[in-house]
Write a protein that holds these residues in place. Structure first.
Motif, short mmCIF file in Angstrom:
data_model
loop_
_atom_site.label_atom_id
_atom_site.label_comp_id
_atom_site.label_asym_id
_atom_site.label_seq_id
_atom_site.Cartn_x
_atom_site.Cartn_y
_atom_site.Cartn_z
N LYS A 87 -10.95 -18.12 2.98
CA LYS A 87 -12.37 -17.93 3.26
C LYS A 87 -13.07 -19.98 3.14
O LYS A 87 -12.60 -20.59 2.44
CB LYS A 87 -12.74 -17.53 3.50
CG LYS A 87 -13.55 -17.12 2.08
CD LYS A 87 -14.88 -16.13 1.77
CE LYS A 87 -15.39 -16.43 0.47
NZ LYS A 87 -15.82 -15.50 0.08
N LYS A 88 -13.40 -20.14 4.35
CA LYS A 88 -14.00 -22.07 4.30
C LYS A 88 -15.01 -21.61 3.31
O LYS A 88 -16.12 -20.97 3.09
CB LYS A 88 -14.96 -22.16 5.56
CG LYS A 88 -13.77 -22.06 6.86
CD LYS A 88 -15.21 -22.86 8.13
CE LYS A 88 -13.63 -22.96 9.12
NZ LYS A 88 -14.60 -23.34 9.97
N GLU B 80 -24.31 -23.67 7.12
CA GLU B 80 -23.40 -23.21 7.77
C GLU B 80 -22.09 -22.58 6.59
O GLU B 80 -21.54 -21.93 7.48
CB GLU B 80 -22.25 -24.33 8.33
CG GLU B 80 -23.21 -25.31 9.34
CD GLU B 80 -22.19 -26.65 9.75
OE1 GLU B 80 -20.93 -26.53 9.08
OE2 GLU B 80 -23.15 -27.77 9.48
N MET B 81 -21.25 -22.62 5.55
CA MET B 81 -20.44 -22.78 5.07
C MET B 81 -21.56 -21.51 3.24
O MET B 81 -22.35 -22.83 2.61
CB MET B 81 -19.51 -23.74 4.48
CG MET B 81 -18.65 -23.38 5.57
SD MET B 81 -17.40 -24.65 6.15
CE MET B 81 -17.08 -26.45 7.18
N GLU B 82 -20.87 -20.91 2.60
CA GLU B 82 -20.41 -21.73 1.25
C GLU B 82 -20.68 -23.06 0.65
O GLU B 82 -19.26 -22.91 0.68
CB GLU B 82 -19.41 -20.01 0.72
CG GLU B 82 -20.50 -19.15 -0.18
CD GLU B 82 -19.16 -17.90 -0.67
OE1 GLU B 82 -19.06 -18.16 -1.57
OE2 GLU B 82 -18.50 -16.97 0.32
N CYS B 83 -21.19 -22.43 -0.32
CA CYS B 83 -21.08 -24.19 -0.49
C CYS B 83 -21.22 -23.83 -2.53
O CYS B 83 -22.15 -23.64 -3.39
CB CYS B 83 -22.04 -25.21 -0.31
SG CYS B 83 -21.92 -25.92 1.36
N HIS C 299 -13.61 -27.39 2.29
CA HIS C 299 -13.23 -28.07 2.96
C HIS C 299 -14.36 -29.51 1.41
O HIS C 299 -15.18 -28.30 0.89
CB HIS C 299 -14.33 -27.62 3.67
CG HIS C 299 -14.27 -28.07 4.95
ND1 HIS C 299 -13.71 -26.33 4.95
CD2 HIS C 299 -13.93 -28.46 6.43
CE1 HIS C 299 -13.32 -26.05 6.20
NE2 HIS C 299 -12.50 -27.13 7.22
#
Ligand code: TYM
Length: 336
Positions: free
Chosen positions: A4-5, A35-38, A146
Motif C-alpha cells: 500500500k502507498k 492524501e497518503m499515510e505519512c 514514496h
C-alpha cells in the motif's frame, strides 16, 4: 504482493532548517499528509555521522520537530518521531550493510563532497560512508513506496532502490520491499546559496548570508536578500539569457515558487526591471511566508514537554509498523 502507498522522509537535526529544506521538502511533506499515510523522521543517527555536541544534538532535534509542526505537519495525520527511538532502523541498517555493495557506495557523490580529499577521507567516520545504507533502512523498514526529497538526495534514493531489488532477488522474495519512488518537486528541487548560485543552500555553509533560515526575522531576511548576489544587467525576458547567471535564476525561481507563478510568467512581468525591484518583491513575499513560521517555531520551542510527547507518541506508532516488518525480514534472512 501489493504494497500500500506509504510516504517516508527524513530530515537531519544539524542546525536551523532553511528555505531549501522548506521549499524542497517540508512543503511537500505537508501537502502529502492530506492524501497518503505519512511517516516523517528526525534522523538523529544520520546526524552523528559527523560529530555533534550532545547538548546541541538534542536541542536540534527539538528545533527540527518544531519546524515540522510550524510548516504544517499534523501529528494526528502523520507519524512524527526521532530515528534513534526506533531501534529497528539500526537493525535493518546492519542487514542492509550486508546486501549493499562497496562499489555502489564508492559512487555516492555526497560522501565525496562531505569527506573531502583522499587524505581527508581517511579521517571520515565509517558511519558517514555507510550513511546511504541507513537511509535505505529508514525507508524500507516501513516498506515506504514514496519518498519526498530535494534533488540532492536523488542518488541516495536510487541506491535504496538497488538495495531493495537486490534483497528481493537474493532472498527470492519478489516484491517484498517496494522500490521506493522519489517525489522531487520540479522547479524548487534545488534552492541555491544566495552567495554562490552553483552551490545548494545548506546548513553547513559557513556564511549565514548564504541562506534564509526558517527562524530569521524580517530584518535578517531583508538584509540577506539585499546582499544576495544577482546581476548588473536588467532582468531578461527569456530563460536562455539566465543560463550563465545562476544567482539571478535562483532568486527568480524562489520568487516564482512563493508567488505561485511559473518562471516564464515571472520573467514576463519583470523583464527590463532592475534586480533591486525583484529583491524588494522577494523580501515582501519571504517575510510574509517565513516570519509566521519563525514565530510558531519559537512558540513550540517554549514547550519542550509537548514536543517530547509528540516524539514519544510517534515513535510508539512507528515501532509497531517497524516490528511487524522486522519479524518478516528476520524470518526471510534466516535469523532465529
Ligand atoms: P537533509 O537533512 O540534508 O535535508 C532535508 C531535506 O531537505 C532537502 N534539501 C533541499 N531541497 C532543495 N534545495 C536545497 N538547497 C535543499 N537542501 C536540503 C533534502 O533533499 C531533504 O529532502 N539524507 C537526508 C535525510 C534522510 C532521508 C532518509 C531522506 C535520512 N533518511 C530517508 C529521505 C528518506 C538528508 O540529509 O537530508
Amino acid at each position: 504482493m501489493i504494497n500500500k502507498k506509504l510516504v517516508f522522509s527524513g530530515v537531519q537535526p544539524t542546525g536551523n532548517l532553511h528555505l531549501g529544506n522548506y521549499l524542497g521538502a517540508l512543503k511537500n511533506f505537508t501537502s502529502l499528509q492530506k492524501e497518503m499515510e505519512c511517516i516523517y523522521c528526525v534522523v538523529d543517527l544520520h546526524a552523528i555521522t559527523i560529530f555533534q555536541k550532545p547538548s546541541e544534538l538534542s536541542e536540534n532535534v527539538f528545533k527540527t520537530v518544531a519546524s515540522f509542526l510550524a510548516a504544517g505537519l499534523d501529528p494526528n495525520k502523520s507519524i512524527i518521531f526521532n530515528q534513534s527511538a526506533v531501534s529497528g532502523h539500526s537493525e535493518l541498517a546492519w542487514i542492509l550493510n550486508c546486501v549493499s555493495r562497496i562499489g555502489w557506495l564508492n559512487r555516492m557523490t555526497q560522501f565525496k563532497d562531505k569527506a573531502g580529499s583522499d587524505k581527508e577521507k581517511e579521517k571520515a567516520s565509517v558511519g558517514l560512508y555507510i550513511y546511504p545504507n541507513l537511509m535505505a533502512a529508514d525507508i524500507l523498514l516501513y516498506k515506504a513506496t514514496h519518498v519526498p526529497v530535494g534533488a540532492d538526495q536523488k542518488q541516495h534514493l536510487e541506491l535504496s532502490r538497488d538495495i531493495a531489488q537486490k534483497f528481493n532477488n537474493d532472498f527470492k522474495c519478489e516484491n517484498f520491499f517496494p522500490l521506493p519512488e522519489p517525489l522531487i518537486s520540479k522547479n524548487i528541487s534545488r534552492i541555491m546559496s544566495l552567495r554562490d548560485g552553483t552551490k545548494k543552500m545548506s546548513k553547513s555553509e559557513e556564511s549565514d548570508y548564504s541562506r534564509i533560515n526558517l527562524r530569521d526575522s524580517a530584518d535578517e531576511i531583508n538584509k540577506k536578500i539585499k546582499k544576495a548576489k544577482s546581476d548588473s544587467e536588467p532582468i531578461p525576458d527569456n530563460l536562455k539569457s539566465l543560463e550563465k547567471k545562476p544567482e539571478a535564476l535562483n532568486l527568480l525561481n524562489i520568487y516564482s515558487e512563493l508567488s505561485k507563478n511559473n518562471l516564464e510568467k515571472t520573467l514576463q512581468d519583470m523583464a527590463g526591471k532592475e534586480y533591486s525591484f525583484l529583491k524588494k518583491k522577494l523580501t515582501e513575499i519571504l517575510v510574509n511566508e517565513i516570519t509566521p513560521v519563525a514565530s510558531e517555531i519559537q512558540k513550540l520551542l517554549d514547550d519542550k514537554s509537548h514536543l517530547k510527547q509528540i516524539l514519544i507518541n510517534g515513535s510508539e506508532k512507528a515501532n509497531i509498523i517497524a516490528e511487524e516488518n522486522l519479524k518478516k525480514i528476520r524470518d526471510i534472512v534466516g535469523l532465529l
